[in-house]
Scaffold this motif. Structure first.
Motif, short mmCIF file in Angstrom:
data_model
loop_
_atom_site.label_atom_id
_atom_site.label_comp_id
_atom_site.label_asym_id
_atom_site.label_seq_id
_atom_site.Cartn_x
_atom_site.Cartn_y
_atom_site.Cartn_z
N UNK A 53 5.97 11.18 13.48
CA UNK A 53 6.80 10.09 13.28
C UNK A 53 6.92 9.58 11.77
N UNK A 54 6.05 10.11 10.88
CA UNK A 54 6.09 9.82 9.68
C UNK A 54 7.27 9.99 8.58
N UNK A 55 8.07 11.01 9.06
CA UNK A 55 9.09 11.12 8.08
C UNK A 55 10.24 10.31 8.33
N UNK A 56 10.42 9.99 9.77
CA UNK A 56 11.18 9.23 10.45
C UNK A 56 11.20 7.69 9.85
N UNK A 57 9.65 7.26 9.64
CA UNK A 57 9.50 6.01 9.16
C UNK A 57 9.68 5.89 7.68
N UNK A 58 9.22 6.88 6.92
CA UNK A 58 9.82 6.85 5.66
C UNK A 58 11.15 6.91 4.98
N UNK A 59 11.88 7.44 5.96
CA UNK A 59 13.45 7.31 5.80
C UNK A 59 13.94 5.83 5.91
N UNK A 60 13.41 5.37 7.15
CA UNK A 60 13.88 3.98 7.35
C UNK A 60 13.45 2.84 6.32
N UNK A 61 12.34 2.97 5.90
CA UNK A 61 11.68 2.08 5.05
C UNK A 61 11.98 2.29 3.44
N UNK A 62 12.69 3.32 3.29
CA UNK A 62 12.97 3.67 1.83
C UNK A 62 13.30 2.45 0.94
N UNK A 63 13.98 1.66 1.50
CA UNK A 63 14.42 0.61 0.69
C UNK A 63 13.37 -0.41 0.38
N UNK A 64 12.06 0.01 0.74
CA UNK A 64 10.98 -0.88 0.46
C UNK A 64 10.13 -0.63 -0.67
N UNK A 65 10.35 0.97 -1.29
CA UNK A 65 9.69 1.62 -1.98
C UNK A 65 10.09 1.37 -3.24
N UNK A 66 9.40 0.45 -4.00
CA UNK A 66 9.59 0.38 -5.39
C UNK A 66 8.40 0.66 -6.38
N UNK A 67 8.83 0.85 -7.82
CA UNK A 67 7.78 1.22 -8.65
C UNK A 67 6.40 0.69 -8.63
N UNK A 68 6.50 -0.68 -8.36
CA UNK A 68 5.26 -1.55 -8.03
C UNK A 68 4.67 -1.55 -6.77
N UNK A 69 5.01 -0.72 -5.77
CA UNK A 69 4.84 -0.59 -4.52
C UNK A 69 3.67 0.54 -4.31
#
Length: 308
Positions: free
Chosen positions: A80-96
């Motif tokens: 399920x990892x890839x699907x989760x990363x696709x769906x939370x990609x908007x949360x991944x910032x430089x400072x995250x």
């Protein structure tokens, strides 16, 4: 810290509970509606050896998650990892910062596809947990974490991450060779997860059998052979010692591993990322893995019989 747990199953819920208790602001991100609704309505019920308590932690679907997090801990199942990363990609910032402690081989390659400029930390954990029902976990035994920065952007961030985990009692330390640790954990899980699922037993019950170490050695020997071919200095003794250590009730003897839990609750397992993964890598490297291949087939047969 502002922390998101992406994948609030048994392990994600335990980590979220411990981090919240230590004073961090935690948000669960998951896709199980009943679980989310139960946590938001009643709180997460955490059952330990000596107590039961409810912990109030907000829970949301991936597409509803908003804001900026200092740390996102990935605790989904490997498939399920890839699907989760696709769906939370908007949360991944430089400072995250991204920390993945999920089981299996190959997680880093998936994370790097979506991480952008976010700092990545990869590790393994020997903590255990069981998901009893929606909004209810059983958190018993102790554990530890090994982690390593993959693209460290700040030494201070790494030290802050370690301090945050350790203030929550999670016993975190830096690893000098996280790839070796991941292979060691995969071999460990390919023993305990798979045999406990097949034999319908917990860790201590498996360990009490005179056959336990014989069966263990067969799996581990193939892992060592494949690891050597791909340049990972895995030794049989290091894995066998770790397996023996968790048989006692004080460690994880009463624990039913995640693969057993998945089959019992009608969910597909991660066998393709454990026994199946080493068999696949072995085939490419020219190493025969008859034991791990057979165990993978048995687990898939169980899934087929259950209609999963």
């Amino acid at each position: 810290m502002e922390i998101a747990i992406a994948g609030a199953g048994a392990m994600g819920s335990r980590f979220g509970y411990m981090l919240q208790k230590a004073g961090n602001q935690v948000t669960f991100i998951d896709e199980w509606k009943e679980h989310i609704d139960k946590i938001n309505r009643d709180g997460l019920l955490v059952e330990t050896e000596s107590s039961k308590e409810y912990c109030q932690i907000p829970a949301v679907f991936p597409t509803e998650a908003a804001g900026k997090f200092d740390l996102i801990i990935l605790f989904t199942k490997a498939m399920q990892l890839e699907d989760m990363l696709q769906k939370i990609n908007h949360l991944l910032y430089k400072d995250t910062a991204i920390l993945c402690l999920a089981n299996g081989l190959g997680n880093l390659e998936i994370i790097e596809k979506y991480s952008g400029d976010s700092a990545i930390y990869i590790g393994v954990t020997l903590w255990s947990s069981e998901l009893e029902a929606a909004g209810h976990i059983r958190a018993t035994g102790s554990g530890s974490i090994e982690l390593q920065p993959i693209n460290e952007t700040s030494k201070e961030r790494t030290l802050e991450l370690l301090a945050t985990l350790n203030l929550a009692g999670l016993n975190a330390d830096l690893s000098e060779d996280v790839l070796l640790s991941i292979w060691k954990k995969a071999a460990f899980n390919s023993v305990l997860n798979t045999y406990c699922a097949i034999l319908d037993c917990n860790v201590g019950e498996f360990g009490a059998s005179p056959q336990a170490m014989i069966l263990t050695e067969k799996v581990v020997a193939e892992f060592v052979q494949v690891a050597e071919k791909v340049g990972v200095p895995l030794t049989a003794d290091s894995v066998l010692e770790t397996v023996r250590n968790v048989f006692s009730p004080e460690e994880s003897g009463h624990h039913y591993p995640s693969m057993h839990q998945d089959l019992a609750k009608g969910r597909k397992t991660e066998v393709d990322y454990l026994n199946g993964a080493v068999a696949k890598i072995g085939a490419k490297a020219g190493v025969n893995t008859p034991v791990n291949s057979l165990l993978t087939a048995i687990i898939h047969a169980q899934e087929d019989i259950k209609g999963l």
